[in-house]
Design an enzyme around this catalytic site. Sequence first.
Site, PDB file in Angstrom:
ATOM      1  N   SER A  25      53.515 -34.867  -7.563  1.00 56.43           N
ATOM      2  CA  SER A  25      53.930 -36.269  -7.430  1.00 56.43           C
ATOM      3  C   SER A  25      55.401 -36.416  -7.791  1.00 56.43           C
ATOM      4  CB  SER A  25      53.125 -37.165  -8.382  1.00 56.43           C
ATOM      5  OG  SER A  25      51.761 -37.056  -8.126  1.00 56.43           O
ATOM      6  N   HIS A  56      51.154 -37.880  -1.792  1.00 54.50           N
ATOM      7  CA  HIS A  56      51.042 -36.466  -1.428  1.00 54.50           C
ATOM      8  C   HIS A  56      50.958 -36.354   0.096  1.00 54.50           C
ATOM      9  CE1 HIS A  56      50.392 -34.389  -5.311  1.00 54.50           C
ATOM     10  NE2 HIS A  56      50.080 -35.600  -5.690  1.00 54.50           N
ATOM     11  N   HIS A  78      43.544 -31.598  -5.896  1.00 58.41           N
ATOM     12  CA  HIS A  78      43.175 -31.798  -7.303  1.00 58.41           C
ATOM     13  C   HIS A  78      41.666 -31.733  -7.475  1.00 58.41           C
ATOM     14  CE1 HIS A  78      47.003 -33.956  -6.612  1.00 58.41           C
ATOM     15  NE2 HIS A  78      47.306 -33.567  -7.841  1.00 58.41           N
ATOM     16  N   TYR A  80      40.041 -33.704  -9.271  1.00 61.34           N
ATOM     17  CA  TYR A  80      39.508 -35.079  -9.291  1.00 61.34           C
ATOM     18  C   TYR A  80      39.250 -35.651  -7.890  1.00 61.34           C
ATOM     19  CZ  TYR A  80      44.387 -36.595  -8.611  1.00 61.34           C
ATOM     20  OH  TYR A  80      45.656 -36.768  -8.143  1.00 61.34           O
ATOM     21  N   GLU A  81      39.778 -34.976  -6.866  1.00 60.80           N
ATOM     22  CA  GLU A  81      39.475 -35.421  -5.498  1.00 60.80           C
ATOM     23  C   GLU A  81      38.115 -34.892  -5.050  1.00 60.80           C
ATOM     24  OE1 GLU A  81      43.193 -35.210  -2.760  1.00 60.80           O
ATOM     25  OE2 GLU A  81      43.578 -33.851  -4.425  1.00 60.80           O
ATOM     26  N   ALA A 108      53.729 -34.102 -12.170  1.00 62.90           N
ATOM     27  CA  ALA A 108      54.077 -35.275 -12.967  1.00 62.90           C
ATOM     28  C   ALA A 108      53.169 -35.250 -14.191  1.00 62.90           C
ATOM     29  CB  ALA A 108      53.829 -36.543 -12.156  1.00 62.90           C
ATOM     30  N   MET A 206      47.008 -33.550 -14.565  1.00 66.61           N
ATOM     31  CA  MET A 206      45.728 -33.296 -13.892  1.00 66.61           C
ATOM     32  C   MET A 206      45.825 -32.195 -12.840  1.00 66.61           C
ATOM     33  SD  MET A 206      44.652 -37.253 -13.251  1.00 66.61           S
ATOM     34  CE  MET A 206      44.935 -38.511 -14.513  1.00 66.61           C
ATOM     35  N   SER A 207      46.789 -31.275 -13.000  1.00 61.86           N
ATOM     36  CA  SER A 207      46.949 -30.228 -11.977  1.00 61.86           C
ATOM     37  C   SER A 207      47.468 -28.936 -12.608  1.00 61.86           C
ATOM     38  CB  SER A 207      47.940 -30.709 -10.910  1.00 61.86           C
ATOM     39  OG  SER A 207      49.232 -30.805 -11.464  1.00 61.86           O
ATOM     40  N   ASN A 230      55.665 -40.852 -17.885  1.00 55.62           N
ATOM     41  CA  ASN A 230      55.191 -41.906 -18.800  1.00 55.62           C
ATOM     42  C   ASN A 230      54.892 -41.294 -20.159  1.00 55.62           C
ATOM     43  OD1 ASN A 230      52.843 -40.773 -16.990  1.00 55.62           O
ATOM     44  ND2 ASN A 230      51.902 -41.369 -18.922  1.00 55.62           N
ATOM     45  N   HIS A 242      48.987 -45.517 -11.754  1.00 56.11           N
ATOM     46  CA  HIS A 242      49.482 -44.453 -10.855  1.00 56.11           C
ATOM     47  C   HIS A 242      50.824 -44.888 -10.254  1.00 56.11           C
ATOM     48  CE1 HIS A 242      49.408 -40.949  -8.345  1.00 56.11           C
ATOM     49  NE2 HIS A 242      49.287 -41.628  -7.221  1.00 56.11           N
TER      50      HIS A 242
HETATM   51  N1  HPA Z   1      47.938 -38.285 -17.985  1.00 60.11           N
HETATM   52  C1  HPA Z   1      47.432 -37.457 -17.042  1.00 60.11           C
HETATM   53  N2  HPA Z   1      48.065 -37.173 -15.920  1.00 60.11           N
HETATM   54  C2  HPA Z   1      49.267 -37.725 -15.726  1.00 60.11           C
HETATM   55  C3  HPA Z   1      49.857 -38.589 -16.661  1.00 60.11           C
HETATM   56  C4  HPA Z   1      49.148 -38.879 -17.856  1.00 60.11           C
HETATM   57  O1  HPA Z   1      49.606 -39.632 -18.736  1.00 60.11           O
HETATM   58  N3  HPA Z   1      51.068 -38.965 -16.147  1.00 60.11           N
HETATM   59  C5  HPA Z   1      51.194 -38.327 -14.956  1.00 60.11           C
HETATM   60  N4  HPA Z   1      50.115 -37.588 -14.689  1.00 60.11           N
END
Ligand code: HPA
Length: 267
Positions: A25, A56, A78, A80-81, A108, A206-207, A230, A242
């Site tokens: 991302s 993506h 991912h 999660y998909e 990210a 998450m990757s 973040n 997101h």
């Molecule tokens: N947590 C999990 N995945 C992320 C985050 C987060 O704070 N920021 C970007 N991807």
Amino acid sequence: MIEKAIKYIKSIDDKTYDYAVVLGSGWDKVAEILDVKYEINYSDIPGYPTCSVQGHKGKMLLGEIDGKKVILLMGRFHLYEGYTVEQVTFPIRVVHALGVKTIILTNASGAINKQFKPGDIMIITDHINFAYQNPLIGVKATEEYPIFIDMSTTYTPTLIQLAEKASKLNNTSCHKGVYLQTTGPTYETPAEIQAFKALGADVVGMSTVPEAILAHYLKMNVLGLACITNMASGISKTPLTHQEVLDIANTNKQKLCDLLRSIINLL
Ligand code: HPA
């Protein structure tokens, strides 16, 4: 399936490639520095999973960056998909079969370490696999590719040094630290973040981890770069979205692009 995918890609471009970059991302601007020779949609490659996440793109770009032959994977898969760990790591097997010896995995991440702030970049030195999925489960060990592999240098030390050097040349300060992966798709609870902090994680995402494991098993050099979008849950004062992740990644694009270019130049 790998053989079919390779056969298809080779029917378009039969060169071998030395380097590959997985663009997470916010990293897609890097595509602008590639002198693109061929563009292949993931959906056209036999056996290749397709991308569902906003931000993506789902294509493979083959070309050159400052004379170096590079494959850019725009969009990743991912857990999660709903993809299996085999599907998530399919592109790593593909680029390996295309000759790639060095892979850069970008993502990210949310910062757990309070010294970090949104917009910063972290060079991944190590990871904690809280996705609890391993692409080597069920893989038959061979003499060339054993499965009980040492993980102490998953992120290649010389590449970490090279990335630090590139960031200095580029006047971009980079942190170094530990990446922790969850499965997602939910962001973490504040209690989870406190637990991860106590365990030594600097950022969360998450990757990346299954890809890094498979690339390491395949004896590739691995560099991991996290763009901090973040502060992690509970550290941030506001709820995570997101969109916020995409927005910060977006404002940071030039910096990510410049750093990656300097890294590729030093390779
Ligand atoms: N947590 C999990 N995945 C992320 C985050 C987060 O704070 N920021 C970007 N991807």
